[in-house]
Design an enzyme around this catalytic site. Structure first.
Site, short mmCIF file in Angstrom:
data_model
loop_
_atom_site.label_atom_id
_atom_site.label_comp_id
_atom_site.label_asym_id
_atom_site.label_seq_id
_atom_site.Cartn_x
_atom_site.Cartn_y
_atom_site.Cartn_z
N ASP A 179 0.98 -1.13 -0.07
CA ASP A 179 -0.11 -0.07 0.02
C ASP A 179 1.05 1.19 -0.04
OD1 ASP A 179 -2.56 1.25 0.11
OD2 ASP A 179 -3.12 -0.10 1.54
N TRP A 217 -3.49 3.25 -5.71
CA TRP A 217 -4.82 3.65 -6.30
C TRP A 217 -4.86 4.35 -7.43
CZ3 TRP A 217 -2.60 6.20 -1.71
CH2 TRP A 217 -2.72 5.44 -0.50
N GLY A 218 -3.73 4.38 -8.05
CA GLY A 218 -3.80 4.88 -9.64
C GLY A 218 -3.41 6.45 -9.43
N ASP A 229 -10.79 2.36 -3.43
CA ASP A 229 -11.15 1.11 -2.82
C ASP A 229 -12.67 1.29 -3.38
OD1 ASP A 229 -8.74 1.45 -1.30
OD2 ASP A 229 -9.73 1.05 0.65
#
Ligand code: GLA
Length: 504
Positions: A246, A282-283, A304
């Protein structure tokens, strides 16, 4: 980085106080000058395939008048000038390079592509698995992981191809061991993680866990920043196969993310056991431009997912997943998959984090869950279920969706092509996916609240030859339909997706 261009927003951070960091900050400040020489090409620079398996790479340019070509293709590959793609099979494992050229008004620019042909790629096919976060969160435990592996076997998911069990955030103890090694929470993991991994392996599945490229994870456990090598060694000793990394609590710049993931990627490569790096930022920093070069095999492309058809503002429902995925297909391929995040099929509004952010009743209709699955299959996105094995929320209807072998065959197609976006006119979203055996899968999703009729026009779908007649199979029912030519029309229920496989 010229193909494609990168954008930076360099800023002075408190942690740039020392000289080393000052130098890298200065370098960062000059990077935009390099990025300004954008040749307009939009393509992956590191691509992968297995020996003797059909390969495809699509090349795009932002300039409509660019004439794209290619030089120095290895034996077995050809240039398809009509579609601007490289295709073919390479027999011998190895690393090859070729050059993509783009010519605009006689001005030619070039881009080097590195092709790795190997039967030992970290992720030749997108994983199909389970991640603990959406419904289990901080309860993740040895017992739950084992129960998921058992459930995959008992309810036919494993037999259909579901093969990976991953722990998300909060498997960790409150702190590392005194020697810096990572530790699992002692209450929830009374035995070594090695025994948990061995259990999952004995069931025929892969085992994964989660960390973060900063001091702390999103939920506040210890992360891997500055512990990359220790962590990689410990993960290898535990027999971990895949690690989701993450990016909470890390500096925002793309350059920093590249460096941090590269450190993890190198650390994983340095250990005896193959460990796959799954990037999760998350792009936000467009990881499809640099994720493979950092050692990643897949990367999240959005915030998410929520258990909702749409989740504006701030969340990701199916509508927002389509937006995130539709324009980045050319960056996806074998061992470099765009990941649209966990599937909500089987949650029925009973998850935890999958319920926050959006207003209204959580959960989706069965057609909406089926749409989510169908699109993830069209996109060759990694797929992770996220149900709570204690809660008994997965129904027979869910399992029917999730074990559909025709759709799974699309997701697991060895050419690894993400479906191209075709159109979204009249509330109908269409995608077309090239398949290894030359077949083409077509999908149409009804974004409206009423039943619609949709027509596929072959002239609008580059993967099809508008003059040829195709055999056509409905992939939800498996039924063979009448042959089709030029176009065909189908009915679609609200928020449902029809999927067809066309063969010559
Ligand atoms: C982030 C990720 C999620 C999940 C949580 C865990 O939000 O995007 O997928 O891993 O962190 O804290």
């Amino acid at each position: 980085m010229a193909c494609p261009s990168s954008h930076f927003s360099p800023s002075l951070h408190p942690q740039h106080a020392n000289m080393k960091n000052l130098i890298s900050t200065l370098l960062l400040l000059f990077m935009p000058l390099v990025a300004a020489a954008d040749n307009g090409l939009r393509c992956a620079k590191s691509v992968f395939t297995q020996p003797d398996v059909r390969f495809m790479q699509k090349i795009k340019s932002i300039h409509a008048d660019a004439v794209i070509g290619v030089k120095g293709l290895p034996s077995g590959l050809q240039w398809n000038a009509r579609r601007n793609l490289v295709e073919g099979k390479v027999k011998a494992p190895g690393t090859y390079t070729y050059t993509v050229t783009s010519s605009i008004n006689g001005q030619v620019s070039e881009e080097q592509i590195k092709l790795t042909v190997s039967d030992k790629l970290p992720m030749p096919l997108p994983f199909m698995g389970w991640l603990s976060w959406n419904s289990v969160e901080g309860d993740v435990s040895e017992a739950i992981v084992k129960r998921v592996a058992d459930m995959f076997r008992a309810n036919g998911l494993y037999q259909a191809g579901w093969n990976t069990v991953m722990m998300d955030d909060l498997w960790q103890a409150r702190k590392r061991a005194d020697d810096g090694k990572p530790l699992p929470d002692p209450k929830r993991f009374p035995n070594s993680l090695r025994s948990v991994a061995d259990y999952v392996h004995a069931k025929g599945m892969k085992f994964g866990l989660y960390t973060d490229a900063a001091d702390k994870t999103c939920a506040g456990a210890f992360g891997s920043y500055n512990y990359e090598r220790i962590d990689a060694q410990q993960y290898a000793q535990w027999n971990v196969d895949i690690v989701k990394c993450d990016y909470c609590n890390a500096p925002p710049e793309q350059d920093t993310a590249i460096v941090r993931y590269r450190r993890l990627g190198y650390a994983f490569k340095a250990v005896a056991r193959p460990i796959t790096l799954y990037i999760c930022e998350w792009g936000d920093r467009r990881p499809w431009l640099w994720g493979a070069e950092s050692g990643g095999s897949c990367w999240r492309v959005s915030a998410d997912v929520r258990d909702r058809w749409t989740c504006e503002p701030g969340g990701t429902g199916v509508v927002e997943s389509i937006k995130a995925m539709k324009n980045i297909a050319q960056y996806a391929g074998v061992n470099r998959f765009n990941d649209a995040d966990m599937l909500c099929t089987g949650l029925h509004g009973k998850g935890k984090s999958s319920n926050d952010l959006c207003f209204g009743t959580p959960g989706m209709t069965q057609d909406e869950y089926a749409t989510q699955f169908a699109l993830w299959c069209m996109w060759s996105s990694p797929m992770a279920l996220s149900f709570d094995p204690r809660a008994n929320t997965v129904t027979k209807e869910d399992l029917k969706i999730l074990t559909n072998r025709h759709l799974i065959a699309l997701n697991q197609d060895r050419m690894g092509q993400q479906a191209d976006f075709i159109s979204d006119a009249d509330s109908l979203v269409m995608f077309a996916k090239d398949l290894e055996n030359g077949d083409v899968a077509l999908s149409v999703t009804n974004m409206s609240g009423k039943p619609l009729e949709a027509t596929f026009h072959f002239t609008q779908i580059p993967a099809l030859d508008a003059n040829k007649r195709y055999q056509c199979r409905d992939l939800w029912t498996g039924e063979k339909l009448s042959a089709v030519k030029h176009s065909f029309t189908t009915k679609v229920r609200p928020h449902a997706t029809r999927v067809f496989r066309l063969s010559l």
